[in-house]
Design a protein around this motif. Structure first.
Motif, PDB file in Angstrom:
ATOM      1  N   GLN A   1       0.810  -1.225   0.000  1.00 56.07           N
ATOM      2  CA  GLN A   1       0.000   0.000   0.000  1.00 56.07           C
ATOM      3  C   GLN A   1       0.839   1.269   0.000  1.00 56.07           C
ATOM      4  O   GLN A   1       0.317   2.354  -0.236  1.00 56.07           O
ATOM      5  CB  GLN A   1      -0.951  -0.020   1.190  1.00 56.07           C
ATOM      6  CG  GLN A   1      -1.890  -1.203   1.129  1.00 56.07           C
ATOM      7  CD  GLN A   1      -3.031  -1.112   2.114  1.00 56.07           C
ATOM      8  OE1 GLN A   1      -3.490  -0.031   2.466  1.00 56.07           O
ATOM      9  NE2 GLN A   1      -3.506  -2.257   2.559  1.00 56.07           N
TER      10      GLN A   1
ATOM     11  N   ARG B   1      -1.893  -2.391   6.117  1.00 50.35           N
ATOM     12  CA  ARG B   1      -2.300  -1.494   7.203  1.00 50.35           C
ATOM     13  C   ARG B   1      -3.829  -1.491   7.290  1.00 50.35           C
ATOM     14  O   ARG B   1      -4.512  -2.016   6.427  1.00 50.35           O
ATOM     15  CB  ARG B   1      -1.757  -0.087   6.959  1.00 50.35           C
ATOM     16  CG  ARG B   1      -1.947   0.318   5.525  1.00 50.35           C
ATOM     17  CD  ARG B   1      -2.275   1.737   5.302  1.00 50.35           C
ATOM     18  NE  ARG B   1      -3.424   2.153   6.040  1.00 50.35           N
ATOM     19  CZ  ARG B   1      -4.679   1.922   5.665  1.00 50.35           C
ATOM     20  NH1 ARG B   1      -4.962   1.251   4.560  1.00 50.35           N
ATOM     21  NH2 ARG B   1      -5.698   2.354   6.396  1.00 50.35           N
TER      22      ARG B   1
ATOM     23  N   CYS C   1      -8.793   9.107   7.028  1.00 52.18           N
ATOM     24  CA  CYS C   1      -7.882   7.978   6.838  1.00 52.18           C
ATOM     25  C   CYS C   1      -8.458   7.050   5.771  1.00 52.18           C
ATOM     26  O   CYS C   1      -9.145   7.494   4.851  1.00 52.18           O
ATOM     27  CB  CYS C   1      -7.627   7.247   8.150  1.00 52.18           C
ATOM     28  SG  CYS C   1      -6.240   6.085   8.042  1.00 52.18           S
ATOM     29  N   ASN C   2      -8.173   5.765   5.891  1.00 54.85           N
ATOM     30  CA  ASN C   2      -8.727   4.806   4.934  1.00 54.85           C
ATOM     31  C   ASN C   2      -9.403   3.704   5.721  1.00 54.85           C
ATOM     32  O   ASN C   2      -8.750   2.969   6.459  1.00 54.85           O
ATOM     33  CB  ASN C   2      -7.637   4.229   4.037  1.00 54.85           C
ATOM     34  CG  ASN C   2      -8.186   3.072   3.230  1.00 54.85           C
ATOM     35  OD1 ASN C   2      -8.017   1.925   3.604  1.00 54.85           O
ATOM     36  ND2 ASN C   2      -8.886   3.368   2.163  1.00 54.85           N
TER      37      ASN C   2
ATOM     38  N   GLN D   1      -3.105   8.547   3.948  1.00 51.46           N
ATOM     39  CA  GLN D   1      -3.911   7.382   3.560  1.00 51.46           C
ATOM     40  C   GLN D   1      -5.190   7.812   2.824  1.00 51.46           C
ATOM     41  O   GLN D   1      -5.684   7.095   1.954  1.00 51.46           O
ATOM     42  CB  GLN D   1      -4.299   6.554   4.789  1.00 51.46           C
ATOM     43  CG  GLN D   1      -3.158   5.770   5.411  1.00 51.46           C
ATOM     44  CD  GLN D   1      -2.465   6.536   6.515  1.00 51.46           C
ATOM     45  OE1 GLN D   1      -2.447   7.761   6.511  1.00 51.46           O
ATOM     46  NE2 GLN D   1      -1.880   5.838   7.463  1.00 51.46           N
TER      47      GLN D   1
ATOM     48  N   LEU E   1      -5.066   6.434  -0.737  1.00 48.71           N
ATOM     49  CA  LEU E   1      -5.761   5.140  -0.771  1.00 48.71           C
ATOM     50  C   LEU E   1      -7.277   5.283  -0.913  1.00 48.71           C
ATOM     51  O   LEU E   1      -7.897   4.640  -1.765  1.00 48.71           O
ATOM     52  CB  LEU E   1      -5.426   4.340   0.496  1.00 48.71           C
ATOM     53  CG  LEU E   1      -3.924   4.156   0.770  1.00 48.71           C
ATOM     54  CD1 LEU E   1      -3.696   3.419   2.090  1.00 48.71           C
ATOM     55  CD2 LEU E   1      -3.238   3.419  -0.372  1.00 48.71           C
TER      56      LEU E   1
ATOM     57  N   LYS F   1      -7.339   6.875  13.443  1.00 50.30           N
ATOM     58  CA  LYS F   1      -6.244   7.685  12.893  1.00 50.30           C
ATOM     59  C   LYS F   1      -6.252   9.106  13.458  1.00 50.30           C
ATOM     60  O   LYS F   1      -7.304   9.725  13.585  1.00 50.30           O
ATOM     61  CB  LYS F   1      -6.382   7.701  11.364  1.00 50.30           C
ATOM     62  CG  LYS F   1      -5.336   8.479  10.613  1.00 50.30           C
ATOM     63  CD  LYS F   1      -3.919   8.066  10.930  1.00 50.30           C
ATOM     64  CE  LYS F   1      -3.673   6.598  10.661  1.00 50.30           C
ATOM     65  NZ  LYS F   1      -2.341   6.160  11.174  1.00 50.30           N
TER      66      LYS F   1
END
Ligand code: MRU
Length: 351
Positions: free
Chosen positions: A18, A46, A157-158, A197, A201, A249
């Motif tokens: 990633q 992650r 975040c993801n 992220q 992502l 996060k």
């Protein structure tokens, strides 16, 4: 359908690296437990559920290649590799949850001959992938019930497919609402400094899924809320504790405060594997502190002067008072979480 994040093929173990996304889609084969430790530590794999499965697969790789003559020797390797992998990252409870499950399963099967013992460990790790897919689909179904066509969701975040085996936690709600229920949903993705992220992502996987996504810097969330552009905030969690405090996060807490101020519901998608009833408050959650370079550098380029102090916690804790509801695979729970969360575990076979 999103691509899998980590998988096996005849006992071989693969992850998507990633750290290379979105510029490159690189598959990494994991050849050793040390390589899996470093993949978890360096965030090549992650996201809380994905880290848990990665841990289980790491133990499998350790015993797969071990030159052990007896099951007793293999049990020692299970114990040692679990302890080693557990030290890769401290906050996401899924890692410890998965390793405990593997160790318990190993002990229960200690009477098997070595080859059969190895097979049963692989079978459990693969089952965790299947279960994760089922759990995420359930999170999606429940989460989608909180969305109506035309809604705009803000996420941080993801918490999409790349954070799990395949289907995501918080973003599973968006995938489900769009793909299965044909609702029109748009997403604002916080970029999520320092490691981006969200920018790298979340935007990548939502675009792949054909879901409209708008990238914003973390400091723009208040502005888009004030303009009335956000109907709900959906985030995942690395560890949610008995009273409903949520570690996720860094930056999640700030979003929750903003959501409260603007009267926007703040939802957390939490598989039971991310809920830690052994801790009574968020103050007890170990928060990972990461290297200063993640803040002083972007993509390898220094952006801050040398010799300055840096504070770089990977996660923060959102107090339960700011959480409107928690979405789990067993249903959606509301406050008081110290009562509603423990009640969910009465239905869980792995508790
Ligand atoms: O440091 P990361 O990238 O592993 O952090 C991931 C998150 O904080 C996610 O939001 C979290 O794991 C919950 S969603 C699966």
């Amino acid at each position: 359908m999103p691509k899998p994040t980590l998988w096996t093929e005849n006992g071989r173990v693969f992850i998507i690296d990633q750290t290379r996304l979105p510029l490159e889609y690189v598959v990494e084969e994991i050849h050793s437990v040390e390589q899996m430790w470093s993949a978890i530590r360096a965030l090549r794999v992650r996201g809380a559920p994905a880290i848990g499965i990665a841990g289980a697969l790491g133990v499998w790789v350790a015993i797969r290649d071990a030159d052990a003559k007896t099951t007793e020797d293999l049990l020692v390797i299970v114990e040692k590799s679990s302890e080693y992998l557990a030290a890769a990252r401290p906050t996401a409870v899924n890692l410890f949850w998965a390793l405990e499950r593997i160790k318990k399963h190993a002990l229960q099967n200690a009477s098997l001959p070595p080859d059969e013992f190895k097979k049963t460990i692989l079978a459990l790790a693969e089952k965790m992938i299947e279960e994760d897919n089922e759990v995420c689909l359930a999170l999606g179904r429940y989460g989608a019930s909180l969305l109506k066509s035309g809604d705009r969701v803000l996420t941080h975040c993801n918490a999409g497919s790349l954070a799990t085996a395949q289907f995501g936690t918080a973003l599973a709600a968006v995938y489900y609402a769009v793909e299965r229920e044909k609702k029109r949903i748009e997403v604002f993705a916080d970029e999520t400094r320092p490691l981006l992220q969200g920018a790298r992502l979340t935007t990548w996987e939502l675009s792949e899924a054909g879901i409209p996504v708008t990238l914003i810097c973390d400091n723009m969330a208040a502005d888009v809320m004030r303009r009335g552009w956000v109907n709900a905030v959906f985030v995942g969690t690395d560890r949610t504790v008995r009273n409903g405090d949520v570690a996720n996060k860094i930056g999640t807490y700030g979003l929750a405060v903003l959501a409260k101020y603007h009267g926007i519901p703040f939802y957390v998608a939490a598989p039971l594997s991310s809920i830690d009833l052994s801790l009574s408050s968020g103050d007890e959650i170990p928060i990972e502190q990461r290297e200063a370079e993640e803040v002083t550098h972007i993509a390898g380029h220094r952006i801050a002067p040398e010799k300055i102090n840096v504070y770089n916690p990977a996660f923060d804790v959102t107090p339960h008072e700011l959480v409107t509801a928690i979405i789990t695979e067993k249903g959606i729970v509301c406050p008081p979480y110290s009562e509603t969360l423990p009640a969910l575990f009465k239905l869980d076979p792995h508790s």
